[in-house]
Design a protein around this motif. Structure first.
Motif, mmCIF file in Angstrom:
data_model
loop_
_atom_site.group_PDB
_atom_site.id
_atom_site.type_symbol
_atom_site.label_atom_id
_atom_site.label_comp_id
_atom_site.label_asym_id
_atom_site.label_seq_id
_atom_site.Cartn_x
_atom_site.Cartn_y
_atom_site.Cartn_z
ATOM 1 N N ARG A 160 113.724 -43.652 -9.113
ATOM 2 C CA ARG A 160 112.607 -44.545 -8.792
ATOM 3 C C ARG A 160 111.611 -44.566 -9.940
ATOM 4 O O ARG A 160 111.704 -43.776 -10.874
ATOM 5 C CB ARG A 160 111.944 -44.105 -7.489
ATOM 6 C CG ARG A 160 112.852 -44.239 -6.265
ATOM 7 C CD ARG A 160 112.114 -43.906 -4.976
ATOM 8 N NE ARG A 160 111.655 -42.511 -4.948
ATOM 9 C CZ ARG A 160 110.874 -42.000 -3.999
ATOM 10 N NH1 ARG A 160 110.460 -42.779 -3.004
ATOM 11 N NH2 ARG A 160 110.506 -40.737 -4.044
ATOM 12 N N GLU A 195 107.391 -44.888 -11.019
ATOM 13 C CA GLU A 195 105.996 -44.767 -10.591
ATOM 14 C C GLU A 195 105.126 -45.586 -11.531
ATOM 15 O O GLU A 195 105.242 -45.491 -12.757
ATOM 16 C CB GLU A 195 105.582 -43.295 -10.641
ATOM 17 C CG GLU A 195 104.155 -43.018 -10.213
ATOM 18 C CD GLU A 195 103.824 -41.541 -10.346
ATOM 19 O OE1 GLU A 195 104.138 -40.780 -9.412
ATOM 20 O OE2 GLU A 195 103.293 -41.153 -11.413
ATOM 21 N N TRP A 243 101.738 -46.644 -7.271
ATOM 22 C CA TRP A 243 102.829 -47.166 -6.449
ATOM 23 C C TRP A 243 104.140 -46.477 -6.832
ATOM 24 O O TRP A 243 104.379 -46.175 -8.014
ATOM 25 C CB TRP A 243 103.009 -48.661 -6.665
ATOM 26 C CG TRP A 243 101.885 -49.533 -6.208
ATOM 27 C CD1 TRP A 243 101.746 -50.151 -5.005
ATOM 28 C CD2 TRP A 243 100.723 -49.911 -6.966
ATOM 29 N NE1 TRP A 243 100.588 -50.880 -4.948
ATOM 30 C CE2 TRP A 243 99.932 -50.754 -6.139
ATOM 31 C CE3 TRP A 243 100.278 -49.617 -8.257
ATOM 32 C CZ2 TRP A 243 98.736 -51.304 -6.571
ATOM 33 C CZ3 TRP A 243 99.082 -50.154 -8.688
ATOM 34 C CH2 TRP A 243 98.324 -50.990 -7.839
ATOM 35 N N THR A 244 104.977 -46.276 -5.859
ATOM 36 C CA THR A 244 106.342 -45.835 -6.106
ATOM 37 C C THR A 244 107.267 -47.013 -5.845
ATOM 38 O O THR A 244 107.283 -47.569 -4.734
ATOM 39 C CB THR A 244 106.731 -44.648 -5.202
ATOM 40 O OG1 THR A 244 105.821 -43.558 -5.446
ATOM 41 C CG2 THR A 244 108.154 -44.191 -5.492
ATOM 42 N N LEU A 245 108.038 -47.413 -6.867
ATOM 43 C CA LEU A 245 108.924 -48.559 -6.776
ATOM 44 C C LEU A 245 110.375 -48.093 -6.692
ATOM 45 O O LEU A 245 110.720 -47.012 -7.167
ATOM 46 C CB LEU A 245 108.743 -49.471 -7.997
ATOM 47 C CG LEU A 245 107.309 -49.897 -8.307
ATOM 48 C CD1 LEU A 245 107.271 -50.775 -9.552
ATOM 49 C CD2 LEU A 245 106.675 -50.612 -7.126
ATOM 50 N N ALA A 246 111.229 -48.923 -6.105
ATOM 51 C CA ALA A 246 112.628 -48.538 -5.867
ATOM 52 C C ALA A 246 113.351 -48.177 -7.158
ATOM 53 O O ALA A 246 114.104 -47.207 -7.210
ATOM 54 C CB ALA A 246 113.362 -49.668 -5.131
ATOM 55 N N ASP A 290 114.292 -53.024 -9.409
ATOM 56 C CA ASP A 290 113.971 -53.383 -8.026
ATOM 57 C C ASP A 290 112.544 -52.934 -7.750
ATOM 58 O O ASP A 290 112.270 -51.731 -7.654
ATOM 59 C CB ASP A 290 114.947 -52.699 -7.058
ATOM 60 C CG ASP A 290 114.665 -53.040 -5.595
ATOM 61 O OD1 ASP A 290 113.701 -53.790 -5.330
ATOM 62 O OD2 ASP A 290 115.394 -52.531 -4.723
ATOM 63 N N THR A 328 110.628 -53.160 -5.172
ATOM 64 C CA THR A 328 110.241 -52.928 -3.775
ATOM 65 C C THR A 328 109.324 -51.708 -3.706
ATOM 66 O O THR A 328 109.664 -50.635 -4.213
ATOM 67 C CB THR A 328 111.464 -52.690 -2.899
ATOM 68 O OG1 THR A 328 112.347 -53.810 -3.018
ATOM 69 C CG2 THR A 328 111.069 -52.498 -1.450
ATOM 70 N N GLN A 380 107.821 -48.557 -2.234
ATOM 71 C CA GLN A 380 108.228 -47.549 -1.258
ATOM 72 C C GLN A 380 107.108 -46.589 -0.898
ATOM 73 O O GLN A 380 107.270 -45.753 -0.007
ATOM 74 C CB GLN A 380 109.436 -46.774 -1.803
ATOM 75 C CG GLN A 380 110.659 -47.655 -2.031
ATOM 76 C CD GLN A 380 111.881 -46.859 -2.426
ATOM 77 O OE1 GLN A 380 111.783 -45.693 -2.834
ATOM 78 N NE2 GLN A 380 113.055 -47.465 -2.290
ATOM 79 N N GLY A 381 105.996 -46.712 -1.554
ATOM 80 C CA GLY A 381 104.856 -45.865 -1.218
ATOM 81 C C GLY A 381 103.672 -46.164 -2.111
ATOM 82 O O GLY A 381 103.835 -46.623 -3.247
#
Length: 581
Positions: free
Chosen positions: A10, A12, A75-78, A82, A84, A86-87
């Protein structure tokens, strides 16, 4: 900003804003002064700061290599492809910026261009930054595309930059250059502001400071429609004239289609369409969610197509951002409270509600003050810029290429000057009723007498559809000058003045033979040659990353803090040193 690849694949991404609220404590004398000023004011020759320079230029300036207090959204991204979410994490941090880049320096890295003198970085750092900026460019392009699909508007924003002499008098002017990297930073700031707005509005639904942008008033858009429906700007203008301005999705698509059609003829037409639409927009305002519930029309941001929006990313220069910081930190404090257990048929655990840091009634008073000061600041900046432009034209008349956009009556031309984004009117007949021929540069002495004599044999001819205008020699019935709507004409711009009033803008047509016009054309050719040469060099060296999508929003500063080169992008980090506290 920072980007870091996480061990699980993932990614960040974080935005870090100076923690001004740590130094400006609520209720202090410093807070009272900032609350009264509400904003910094940017004039041509000076800046009137909201906060003392010790804060704005030192303690709250995120300088390279120095530890600074910040409030961060991470942000945490997929993955790196991607995006998206995720947090999301919010909180206070201590950061040390590893690289402080200006826009063009960052853009050169994205475009794989050789650095300008003074912008050199170690090759290892450039590779890491290229990876970081590539992710940010693609991420913000995705975010922007979503907003545009939802109705966000691509509007015009112009800013003039003046060069002054040792006495402070203007000696040159040019439009602020646009760099695609500005769009990347702007979109990240919009994303951050929206995230904070949703977090604070959720925590304090009756007293969160948000920003509302209503649709354009019908009467304001009618002024735009009156110009567009004439068809003077071509078929593209009629597309925009028939749209319902209350629906931002319809207006956004119509504006995009109109600009695409217009750009095929002259890019200045697209600039004008955006400028007209921008002038019709309503003013965005701060408000308390106690007056308009989040998610309703009264809280919606029409221009950005966002349900939640506030100002959070510039607390050094806007008091609204300081308030947003305090509300976010209060919301985070509330979320740390122990859960309360409610008994009933189905026992549940709930988060206890804490009172908002600022009650609704007080927040509304503050919001109104912010709106008032923001409006005054914009007006002062605009008037100062206009004054400096007139002072410059008064001492140094300028020749500019303009777009003929329409005819008013039988003796006036409406023009648009794209280089400085202004509209104006050219009178074709003087106070004595004589036709004013385009200036040739020989308007003094005997030549002036000859020109005045020749004007007696000239007449002005306007076509029935007001699409064509010509100056005719009545003795031969042949045109000595002619133009059609959407054609380029040369203008001599100066400012006249008297003891009774300040300088006023004056526009006259200039002939192609005018020495200043010829000098301007030669200068333009040189610039084109330089651009072509630079493009040729760029074509042979560029690889990989492309430019960001366009979004004209001016933002301040860019801080890119990488750590090590991405030998394997999936596992390489490029992050700020952050210590959560």
């Amino acid at each position: 900003m920072h980007v870091r690849a996480l061990p699980d694949g993932r990614v960040e991404v974080g935005v870090h804003i100076a923690d001004v609220s740590y130094f400006v404590r609520a209720g202090s004398m410093l807070d009272g002064e900032a609350r009264d000023r509400c904003t910094s004011v940017y004039l041509v020759d000076r800046r009137l700061d909201m906060l003392p320079s010790l804060l704005s230029e030192q303690l709250c300036s995120l300088r390279q290599g120095h530890e600074r207090l910040a409030v961060s959204v991470i942000w945490t991204l997929a993955s790196a492809t991607d995006f998206t979410v995720q947090g999301v994490w919010y909180g206070r941090t201590i950061i040390r910026s590893r690289h402080e880049l200006h826009y063009q320096q960052a853009q050169d890295i994205v475009d794989s261009k050789a650095p300008a003198p003074g912008d050199e970085l170690p090759a290892q750092d450039r590779r890491t930054l290229a990876w970081v900026l590539d992710i940010l460019t693609r991420l913000t392009a995705s975010l922007h595309a979503i907003r545009v699909e939802n109705g966000a508007l691509e509007l015009s924003s112009s800013e003039l930059r003046f060069t002054t002499d040792e006495k402070g008098q203007p000696v040159a002017v040019k439009a602020k250059p646009k760099v695609p990297m500005m769009d990347v930073v702007a979109e990240m700031m919009i994303w951050t502001n929206a995230a904070v707005a949703q977090r604070t509005a959720t925590a304090f639904p009756g007293a969160a400071l948000l920003r509302n942008h209503p649709p354009p008033r019908e009467e304001a858009f009618e002024q735009v429609r009156a110009v567009l429906e004439q068809g003077a700007l071509g078929p593209s203008s009629k597309i925009l004239a028939g749209v319902d301005p209350s629906n931002n999705q319809s207006l956004s698509r119509a504006l995009e289609d109109a600009c695409k059609q217009a750009s095929g003829k002259d890019a200045a037409v697209a600039q004008l369409l955006k400028s007209l639409t921008t002038r019709a927009m309503s003013e965005a305002k701060y408000f308390s969610t106690g007056a308009a519930a989040p998610g309703t029309a009264g809280a919606y941001h029409y221009g950005l197509a966002l349900q939640f929006y506030t100002h959070f990313t510039s607390p050094i220069r806007r008091y609204a951002d300081v308030v947003a910081h305090r509300q976010l930190l209060a919301a985070l404090q509330a979320s740390r409270q122990p859960l309360q257990h409610e008994q009933g048929p189905e026992p549940i655990s709930v988060q206890p509600a804490l009172p908002p840091p600022i009650p609704h009634a007080e927040l509304m008073v503050m919001a109104e003050r912010m709106n008032e000061q923001h409006r005054a600041s914009k007006a002062a900046q605009k008037e100062c810029m206009e004054l400096y432009l007139l002072l410059l034209l008064h001492s140094q008349p300028h020749v500019e290429s303009a777009l003929l956009i329409g005819l008013q009556g039988l003796d006036q031309l409406d023009v648009f000057v794209p280089s400085i984004q202004i509209r104006g009117r050219v009178r074709m007949v003087d106070s004595r009723g004589r036709v004013q021929v385009p200036l040739t540069g020989a308007e003094e002495g005997d030549d002036a007498v000859a020109a005045a004599a020749s004007s007696a044999t000239l007449s002005l001819s306007v076509s029935e559809d007001k699409q064509h205008v010509a100056i005719l020699d009545t003795t031969t019935d042949t045109p000595v000058w002619s133009a059609s709507v959407l054609e380029r004409v040369w203008l001599m711009m100066d400012a006249d003045g008297s003891r009774a009033h300040g300088p006023r803008l004056r526009m006259r047509l200039a002939a192609a033979s005018h020495p200043m016009v010829q000098a301007k054309q030669a200068e333009a050719k040189q610039e084109e040659s330089k651009a072509a040469a630079a493009a040729a060099v760029h074509t042979t060296t560029t690889h990989g990353i492309g430019p960001a999508a366009q979004q004209m929003l001016a933002m301040e500063g860019i801080i890119m803090p990488p750590t090590k080169p991405p030998s394997a992008p999936a596992t390489t980090s490029a992050a700020a040193t952050t210590t959560t506290t």
